[in-house]
Design an enzyme around this catalytic site. Sequence first.
Site, PDB file in Angstrom:
ATOM      1  N   GLY A  43      -6.814  -9.053   3.366  1.00  0.00           N
ATOM      2  CA  GLY A  43      -7.161  -7.646   3.208  1.00  0.00           C
ATOM      3  C   GLY A  43      -6.472  -7.089   1.985  1.00  0.00           C
ATOM      4  N   GLN A  48      -2.984  -0.728  -3.525  1.00  0.00           N
ATOM      5  CA  GLN A  48      -2.330  -1.961  -3.976  1.00  0.00           C
ATOM      6  C   GLN A  48      -2.790  -2.401  -5.361  1.00  0.00           C
ATOM      7  OE1 GLN A  48      -3.183  -4.108  -0.046  1.00  0.00           O
ATOM      8  NE2 GLN A  48      -1.190  -4.935  -0.634  1.00  0.00           N
ATOM      9  N   CYS A 104       2.672  -9.125   3.261  1.00  0.00           N
ATOM     10  CA  CYS A 104       1.928  -8.169   2.444  1.00  0.00           C
ATOM     11  C   CYS A 104       1.963  -8.607   0.984  1.00  0.00           C
ATOM     12  CB  CYS A 104       2.556  -6.789   2.589  1.00  0.00           C
ATOM     13  SG  CYS A 104       1.732  -5.520   1.620  1.00  0.00           S
ATOM     14  N   LEU A 105       0.816  -8.508   0.310  1.00  0.00           N
ATOM     15  CA  LEU A 105       0.730  -8.910  -1.101  1.00  0.00           C
ATOM     16  C   LEU A 105       1.577  -8.011  -2.003  1.00  0.00           C
ATOM     17  CD1 LEU A 105      -3.125  -9.598  -1.304  1.00  0.00           C
ATOM     18  CD2 LEU A 105      -1.284 -11.251  -0.979  1.00  0.00           C
ATOM     19  N   HIS A 146      -2.904  -2.729   9.331  1.00  0.00           N
ATOM     20  CA  HIS A 146      -2.077  -2.943   8.142  1.00  0.00           C
ATOM     21  C   HIS A 146      -2.701  -2.264   6.917  1.00  0.00           C
ATOM     22  CE1 HIS A 146       0.567  -5.675   5.576  1.00  0.00           C
ATOM     23  NE2 HIS A 146      -0.281  -5.184   4.702  1.00  0.00           N
ATOM     24  N   GLU A 147      -3.999  -2.473   6.718  1.00  0.00           N
ATOM     25  CA  GLU A 147      -4.659  -1.934   5.518  1.00  0.00           C
ATOM     26  C   GLU A 147      -4.813  -0.415   5.593  1.00  0.00           C
ATOM     27  OE1 GLU A 147      -4.732  -3.826   3.094  1.00  0.00           O
ATOM     28  OE2 GLU A 147      -4.498  -5.730   4.151  1.00  0.00           O
ATOM     29  N   HIS A 150      -1.738   1.321   4.564  1.00  0.00           N
ATOM     30  CA  HIS A 150      -1.567   1.434   3.106  1.00  0.00           C
ATOM     31  C   HIS A 150      -2.183   2.735   2.575  1.00  0.00           C
ATOM     32  CE1 HIS A 150       0.373  -2.184   1.695  1.00  0.00           C
ATOM     33  NE2 HIS A 150      -0.484  -2.986   2.278  1.00  0.00           N
TER      34      HIS A 150
HETATM   35 ZN    ZN Z   1      -0.237  -5.005   2.622  1.00  0.00          ZN
END
Ligand code: ZN
Length: 187
Positions: A43, A48, A104-105, A146-147, A150
């Site tokens: 995701g 991000q 997380c990226l 999670h997304e 963000h």
């Molecule tokens: Zn993340």
Amino acid sequence: MQVGEPVLRQSARPLSIEEIQSQPIQDLIDMMRTTMRDAPGVGLAAPQVGESIQLIVIEDQERYIARLTKEQISERERKPIDFHILINPQITEKEGSALFFEGCLSLPGFTALVPRAHSVRVSALNEKGESVEINASGWYARILQHEIDHLNGIVYIDKMQSRSLTNNENFERYWKDKPVSEIMDQD
Ligand code: ZN
């Protein structure tokens, strides 16, 4: 964007139907799909990639899941999720709870146990600006939570069980194959 970038802590703004159908947003979607697949991740939220707008992309591929054991797949309730886009998503219902490691990226190299709802209902718009309703459970519900966090300036470390935080190397070495219940008894 990595943690510390102010955009990751801002509330992202919703998109209008006109904006959704515009070329810049369609181009952004293509870019985010590529970025997510290159990472690789399951995701990605627009903040991000530096855009403070309410847009997320999600995809969980069979080949990612194939790296887990049968047991891990079933306890996580993880199954392939086709690529899709959600715009202005709102969680309208939450049910149950689940605790697993997540990463997380925007904070690469680490993972921690994060409590999430087991299932969620989400209202959103798709890439054409049409209304969609999603009922998700298991890993898909975790990705959605999670997304969507963000988009509200929330990163998983805000919700993690902080004593479970580990770098990926130590996760592989010590924690990967342990049931969560056993990890919780380590204190
Ligand atoms: Zn993340």
